[in-house]
Scaffold this active site. Structure first.
Site, PDB file in Angstrom:
ATOM      1  N   ARG A 295      33.785  70.727  25.263  1.00 19.41           N
ATOM      2  CA  ARG A 295      33.896  71.648  26.410  1.00 19.41           C
ATOM      3  C   ARG A 295      32.710  72.601  26.340  1.00 19.41           C
ATOM      4  NH1 ARG A 295      36.089  76.579  25.742  1.00 19.41           N
ATOM      5  NH2 ARG A 295      37.812  76.101  24.350  1.00 19.41           N
ATOM      6  N   HIS A 299      37.236  78.002  28.006  1.00 21.12           N
ATOM      7  CA  HIS A 299      38.482  77.256  28.214  1.00 21.12           C
ATOM      8  C   HIS A 299      38.894  77.386  29.679  1.00 21.12           C
ATOM      9  CE1 HIS A 299      42.591  75.892  27.798  1.00 21.12           C
ATOM     10  NE2 HIS A 299      42.987  77.024  28.311  1.00 21.12           N
ATOM     11  N   TYR A 308      34.611  83.215  19.785  1.00 22.47           N
ATOM     12  CA  TYR A 308      35.204  82.356  18.765  1.00 22.47           C
ATOM     13  C   TYR A 308      34.359  81.149  18.343  1.00 22.47           C
ATOM     14  CZ  TYR A 308      36.898  79.948  23.028  1.00 22.47           C
ATOM     15  OH  TYR A 308      36.988  79.324  24.246  1.00 22.47           O
TER      16      TYR A 308
HETATM   17  C1  LIG Z   1      53.714  74.528  26.129  1.00 22.45           C
HETATM   18  C2  LIG Z   1      52.499  75.425  26.231  1.00 22.45           C
HETATM   19  N1  LIG Z   1      52.123  76.179  25.182  1.00 22.45           N
HETATM   20  C3  LIG Z   1      51.041  76.969  25.266  1.00 22.45           C
HETATM   21  C4  LIG Z   1      50.322  77.037  26.421  1.00 22.45           C
HETATM   22  C5  LIG Z   1      49.103  77.935  26.523  1.00 22.45           C
HETATM   23  N2  LIG Z   1      47.868  77.115  26.521  1.00 22.45           N
HETATM   24  C6  LIG Z   1      47.208  76.877  27.666  1.00 22.45           C
HETATM   25  S1  LIG Z   1      45.864  75.900  27.404  1.00 22.45           S
HETATM   26  C7  LIG Z   1      46.150  75.796  25.758  1.00 22.45           C
HETATM   27  C8  LIG Z   1      45.232  75.005  24.855  1.00 22.45           C
HETATM   28  C9  LIG Z   1      45.115  73.560  25.240  1.00 22.45           C
HETATM   29  O1  LIG Z   1      44.128  72.925  24.507  1.00 22.45           O
HETATM   30  P1  LIG Z   1      43.862  71.391  24.631  1.00 22.45           P
HETATM   31  O2  LIG Z   1      45.141  70.639  24.632  1.00 22.45           O
HETATM   32  O3  LIG Z   1      42.866  71.033  23.589  1.00 22.45           O
HETATM   33  O4  LIG Z   1      43.244  71.204  26.088  1.00 22.45           O
HETATM   34  P2  LIG Z   1      41.894  71.738  26.729  1.00 22.45           P
HETATM   35  O5  LIG Z   1      42.279  72.934  27.559  1.00 22.45           O
HETATM   36  O6  LIG Z   1      40.955  72.065  25.632  1.00 22.45           O
HETATM   37  O7  LIG Z   1      41.385  70.644  27.609  1.00 22.45           O
HETATM   38  C10 LIG Z   1      47.288  76.534  25.422  1.00 22.45           C
HETATM   39  C11 LIG Z   1      47.804  76.673  24.044  1.00 22.45           C
HETATM   40  C12 LIG Z   1      50.755  76.250  27.518  1.00 22.45           C
HETATM   41  N3  LIG Z   1      50.098  76.250  28.685  1.00 22.45           N
HETATM   42  N4  LIG Z   1      51.829  75.448  27.397  1.00 22.45           N
END
Ligand SMILES: Cc1ncc(C[n+]2csc(CCOP(=O)(O)OP(=O)(O)O)c2C)c(N)n1
Length: 401
Positions: A295, A299, A308
């Site tokens: 990425r 985010h 970070y």
């Molecule tokens: C069940 C849940 N827990 C926590 C969150 C908060 N949250 C939003 S995005 C994220 C990280 C996701 O990372 P990843 O799966 O690597 O996907 P990326 O956004 O990097 O594509 C979190 C913890 C959420 N949306 N849903």
């Protein structure tokens, strides 16, 4: 291991897929890795074709026109994404989750799908939506706060975005089990046999839902491809804090194949995903694909990645840009010329302008919209709540009059 190391080994956490028992330092400086020798790659960062015995034939069969089409997809979706980021910065969207850097993972996999296949995205799959034919402006509605999704999932077999991390892997597996029972798998009829693909991130693999989806898909031999975009970060949590094993290894524990592909190589992603979807459609069950990517931006527009991660890491990945390498290959092999690239640039600028105009003119919905799609059929509680809300809103107008 690549020579793109931004931290000395002794300070790096999780060297070579984190099999050591060393305690993680509090604020690790990361070692940038290249995906390892097992990663399927057909186009290296220099834009040179790399041979792969299993996957060469599929991409060699692509016509020059199809290949130029992939390039066009990559460029247009990057332009759309940049416009959406700008719109958010100008206060026109509440939030935006950029796909910058992940275009090849999305276009390669999206173009491997057939119309009857069904995709279950998370919230960053703008490139897959594009390949499915969803109007990109519709992707903005939820982020602008004017709707809860903005497209009919069944029109293009592209489900609504899912914010709950990993939940859509269960939806995808359930849907796959459904089409299995409907007899739309392994019939030998290319028009009928279908597969399902679930998109999720590296962080999502820590979520229980994802493990549950893998269990059900495995034991039922369901026609679903788990497409994990390992973009290295789950907001501010690096891979090393999510897993000690390479993600693609995980599939073996659930009883089906896993594979790692260079997620910045559109040709390799296309070939690997096509093979996995073909296997699913013909009744050979699920596959887990780890698309190894990065990425490049935040985010979402609500966080600041400089807090970070170090800029040297981002610099390394700039060198692996999915569009630049593909452009170089198309040019040097004579599959596209300067006139084509100019025309694509012009087309992308036109797309940016039209997306902006159409976003700004999206109509403000009536507040009662939020009750519309809670249930598929009329529901007395919803009807009552809608009426109460409408009366509440009307009371402001009356008070002003
Ligand atoms: C069940 C849940 N827990 C926590 C969150 C908060 N949250 C939003 S995005 C994220 C990280 C996701 O990372 P990843 O799966 O690597 O996907 P990326 O956004 O990097 O594509 C979190 C913890 C959420 N949306 N849903």
């Amino acid at each position: 291991m690549s020579d793109n190391v931004v931290a000395p080994l002794e300070t790096a956490f999780g060297v070579d897929h984190h099999v050591s028992r060393a305690t993680a330092p509090e604020n690790p400086v990361r070692l940038v890795q290249d995906g390892g020798p097992e990663m399927v790659q057909l186009l290296n960062p220099e834009g040179e074709r790399v041979s792969h015995p299993e996957h060469d034939a599929v991409v060699d069969a692509l016509s020059d026109e199809e290949l130029r089409g992939f390039y066009r997809d990559l460029v247009l979706i990057r332009r759309f994404d940049a416009e959406a980021t700008a719109l958010q910065r100008q206060g026109e969207l509440g939030l935006w989750a950029s796909l910058l850097g992940q275009e090849a993972a999305q276009v390669g996999s999206g173009r491997a799908l057939r119309p009857q296949d069904y995709a279950f995205p998370t919230y960053r799959e703008h490139g897959v939506a594009w390949c499915r034919g969803v109007d990109p402006v519709n992707l903005l509605g939820m982020f602008r706060g004017v709707n809860h999704g903005g497209w009919d999932p069944n029109e293009k077999n592209f489900h609504l975005y899912t914010i709950i991390i990993g939940a859509q892997t269960l939806h995808a597996t359930g849907y796959a089990m459904g089409i299995q029972r409907d007899g739309a798998v392994g019939t030998g009829d290319d028009e009928r046999d279908a597969a399902v693909i679930a998109y999720f991130g590296d962080g999502a693999t820590s979520q229980g839902d994802v493990s549950e989806a893998l269990v059900f898909a495995g034991v039922n031999n369901s026609p679903v491809v788990f497409f994990c975009q390992n973009n290295q970060w789950a907001i501010s949590e690096p891979n090393e804090k999510q897993t000690r094993a390479p993600l693609w290894h995980r599939a073996r524990g659930f009883g089906f194949p896993g594979i790692r592909v260079d997620g910045n190589d559109v040709l390799a992603v296309y070939a690997v995903t096509k093979a996995a979807l073909d296997a699913a459609r013909t009744g050979q069950g699920p596959t887990f694909i780890e698309a190894y990517t990065y990425r490049m931006g935040a985010h979402t527009t609500s966080d600041d990645p400089t807090k970070y991660r170090v800029s040297a890491e981002v610099e390394v990945w700039k060198h692996r840009d999915p569009i630049e390498r593909f452009k170089r290959w198309l040019l040097t092999t004579g599959r596209a010329d300067a006139a084509f690239f100019d025309a694509t640039d012009a087309e992308s600028d036109a797309l940016g302008t039209s997306v902006r105009e159409r976003c700004l003119s999206m109509p403000e919905p009536p507040g009662t919209d939020m009750f519309d799609h809670v249930y598929a059929t009329p529901h007395p509680v919803m009807e009552r709540e809608r009426a109460e809300f409408a009366a509440y809103q009307a009371s402001f107008v009356e008070a002003q009059a």
